[in-house]
Design an enzyme around this catalytic site. Structure first.
Site, PDB file in Angstrom:
ATOM      1  N   GLY A  46      33.004  35.994  34.534  1.00 48.40           N
ATOM      2  CA  GLY A  46      33.349  36.997  35.535  1.00 48.40           C
ATOM      3  C   GLY A  46      34.169  38.100  34.891  1.00 48.40           C
ATOM      4  O   GLY A  46      34.762  37.898  33.826  1.00 48.40           O
ATOM      5  N   GLN A  51      39.971  45.032  34.224  1.00 53.07           N
ATOM      6  CA  GLN A  51      40.082  44.405  32.902  1.00 53.07           C
ATOM      7  C   GLN A  51      39.575  45.325  31.787  1.00 53.07           C
ATOM      8  O   GLN A  51      39.905  45.115  30.618  1.00 53.07           O
ATOM      9  CB  GLN A  51      39.353  43.052  32.866  1.00 53.07           C
ATOM     10  CG  GLN A  51      40.022  42.005  33.755  1.00 53.07           C
ATOM     11  CD  GLN A  51      39.310  40.676  33.726  1.00 53.07           C
ATOM     12  OE1 GLN A  51      38.359  40.469  34.473  1.00 53.07           O
ATOM     13  NE2 GLN A  51      39.729  39.787  32.845  1.00 53.07           N
ATOM     14  N   CYS A  94      41.153  33.175  31.310  1.00 47.81           N
ATOM     15  CA  CYS A  94      40.961  34.571  31.690  1.00 47.81           C
ATOM     16  C   CYS A  94      40.795  35.394  30.417  1.00 47.81           C
ATOM     17  O   CYS A  94      41.549  35.220  29.460  1.00 47.81           O
ATOM     18  CB  CYS A  94      42.171  35.068  32.486  1.00 47.81           C
ATOM     19  SG  CYS A  94      42.020  36.785  33.000  1.00 47.81           S
ATOM     20  N   LEU A  95      39.820  36.283  30.426  1.00 43.74           N
ATOM     21  CA  LEU A  95      39.582  37.117  29.242  1.00 43.74           C
ATOM     22  C   LEU A  95      40.772  38.027  28.955  1.00 43.74           C
ATOM     23  O   LEU A  95      40.947  38.468  27.829  1.00 43.74           O
ATOM     24  CB  LEU A  95      38.306  37.951  29.442  1.00 43.74           C
ATOM     25  CG  LEU A  95      37.006  37.135  29.555  1.00 43.74           C
ATOM     26  CD1 LEU A  95      35.840  38.041  29.930  1.00 43.74           C
ATOM     27  CD2 LEU A  95      36.709  36.382  28.265  1.00 43.74           C
ATOM     28  N   HIS A 136      39.451  34.124  41.635  1.00 46.16           N
ATOM     29  CA  HIS A 136      40.138  34.568  40.411  1.00 46.16           C
ATOM     30  C   HIS A 136      39.916  36.078  40.225  1.00 46.16           C
ATOM     31  O   HIS A 136      40.846  36.823  39.910  1.00 46.16           O
ATOM     32  CB  HIS A 136      39.594  33.761  39.228  1.00 46.16           C
ATOM     33  CG  HIS A 136      40.019  34.220  37.862  1.00 46.16           C
ATOM     34  ND1 HIS A 136      40.809  33.451  37.027  1.00 46.16           N
ATOM     35  CD2 HIS A 136      39.757  35.364  37.164  1.00 46.16           C
ATOM     36  CE1 HIS A 136      41.019  34.104  35.893  1.00 46.16           C
ATOM     37  NE2 HIS A 136      40.390  35.267  35.941  1.00 46.16           N
ATOM     38  N   GLU A 137      38.670  36.511  40.448  1.00 41.23           N
ATOM     39  CA  GLU A 137      38.337  37.932  40.254  1.00 41.23           C
ATOM     40  C   GLU A 137      38.994  38.817  41.320  1.00 41.23           C
ATOM     41  O   GLU A 137      39.490  39.903  41.007  1.00 41.23           O
ATOM     42  CB  GLU A 137      36.823  38.145  40.257  1.00 41.23           C
ATOM     43  CG  GLU A 137      36.036  37.360  39.215  1.00 41.23           C
ATOM     44  CD  GLU A 137      36.551  37.486  37.810  1.00 41.23           C
ATOM     45  OE1 GLU A 137      37.248  38.474  37.504  1.00 41.23           O
ATOM     46  OE2 GLU A 137      36.283  36.582  37.000  1.00 41.23           O
ATOM     47  N   HIS A 140      42.418  39.702  40.508  1.00 44.40           N
ATOM     48  CA  HIS A 140      42.549  40.829  39.571  1.00 44.40           C
ATOM     49  C   HIS A 140      42.641  42.161  40.315  1.00 44.40           C
ATOM     50  O   HIS A 140      43.353  43.070  39.887  1.00 44.40           O
ATOM     51  CB  HIS A 140      41.354  40.896  38.610  1.00 44.40           C
ATOM     52  CG  HIS A 140      41.450  39.990  37.426  1.00 44.40           C
ATOM     53  ND1 HIS A 140      42.447  40.098  36.477  1.00 44.40           N
ATOM     54  CD2 HIS A 140      40.666  38.967  37.013  1.00 44.40           C
ATOM     55  CE1 HIS A 140      42.264  39.180  35.533  1.00 44.40           C
ATOM     56  NE2 HIS A 140      41.190  38.469  35.833  1.00 44.40           N
TER      57      HIS A 140
HETATM   58  O1  GNR Z   1      35.353  33.472  31.796  1.00 40.02           O
HETATM   59  C1  GNR Z   1      36.119  33.064  32.673  1.00 40.02           C
HETATM   60  N1  GNR Z   1      36.142  31.750  32.977  1.00 40.02           N
HETATM   61  C2  GNR Z   1      36.817  31.224  34.069  1.00 40.02           C
HETATM   62  C3  GNR Z   1      36.971  29.842  34.136  1.00 40.02           C
HETATM   63  C4  GNR Z   1      37.611  29.267  35.208  1.00 40.02           C
HETATM   64  C5  GNR Z   1      38.084  30.064  36.227  1.00 40.02           C
HETATM   65  C6  GNR Z   1      37.945  31.435  36.172  1.00 40.02           C
HETATM   66  C7  GNR Z   1      37.301  32.010  35.109  1.00 40.02           C
HETATM   67  S1  GNR Z   1      37.097  33.724  35.067  1.00 40.02           S
HETATM   68  C8  GNR Z   1      37.038  34.025  33.343  1.00 40.02           C
HETATM   69  C9  GNR Z   1      36.692  35.466  33.065  1.00 40.02           C
HETATM   70  C10 GNR Z   1      37.793  36.353  33.590  1.00 40.02           C
HETATM   71  O2  GNR Z   1      38.855  36.495  33.064  1.00 40.02           O
HETATM   72  N2  GNR Z   1      37.558  36.975  34.714  1.00 40.02           N
HETATM   73  O3  GNR Z   1      38.507  37.740  35.270  1.00 40.02           O
HETATM   74 NI    NI Z   2      40.380  36.897  34.628  1.00 40.52          NI
END
Ligand code: GNR
Ligand code: NI
Length: 172
Positions: A46, A51, A94-95, A136-137, A140
């Site tokens: 995601g 980001q 998270c990236l 999670h997204e 952000h």
């Molecule tokens: O790549 C991602 N893996 C992930 C694993 C578990 C819960 C959420 C994520 S999102 C993350 C990519 C990211 O940072 N998206 O904002």
């Molecule tokens: Ni993230």
């Protein structure tokens, strides 16, 4: 189509609240294409626009397990309409918080209203990894990172570690 630089904590931009998109036009579609390229390049599932430094309420995701079978999803102005009281726990990464992982509790199911790639209104019923990832997204978009749910000590240890890493230099 191009791969952009992903911002990492403690970059202040990641704390910005993203703005509502008024029209899904070619500018937004190009942004979504670039976000997807960037996400696949970084092996993420995601990515939120902020980001890559763009404070618009846009998310791309692909939770398909088969690397050869891409299943991109696009969310513009996503809103959580319903969420389950029951929680589920996932090990999140998270990236923008590279190489750090932690178990996070979130509602196990949710319903999301959003506009798709063509600007058409859609409703998604999500559970499992899909529900976790979309929450999670959406965090952000509000300037929230998963480390914000950890104890002050765990969070500050992670930020301290990340502060020692040189941020990606922006190549112009
Ligand atoms: O790549 C991602 N893996 C992930 C694993 C578990 C819960 C959420 C994520 S999102 C993350 C990519 C990211 O940072 N998206 O904002
Ligand atoms: Ni993230």
């Amino acid at each position: 189509m191009s791969v952009k630089t992903i911002l990492t904590e403690p970059n202040k931009l990641l704390r910005q609240i993203s703005i509502v998109v008024t029209e899904v036009g070619s500018v937004e579609q190009k942004l979504m294409n670039d976000m997807l390229d960037t996400m696949y390049d970084a092996n993420g599932i995601g990515l939120a626009a902020i980001q890559i430094g763009v404070p618009k309420r846009i998310i791309v995701m692909d939770i398909s397990k088969d690397e050869n079978k891409k299943e991109p999803m696009y969310f513009v102005n996503p809103v959580i309409k319903k969420k389950n009281l029951e929680k589920s726990t996932y090990e999140e990464g998270c990236l923008s918080v590279p190489n750090q992982f932690a178990e996070i509790d979130r509602p196990s199911k949710c319903e999301i209203e959003y506009l798709d790639y063509d600007g058409k209104k859609q409703l998604l019923k999500a559970e499992g990894l899909l529900a976790t990832c979309i929450q999670h997204e959406i965090d952000h978009l509000e300037g929230i990172l998963f480390i914000d749910y950890l104890s002050k000590l765990k969070k500050s240890m992670i930020i301290k570690k990340l502060s020692k890493i040189k941020p990606n230099r922006i190549i112009v």
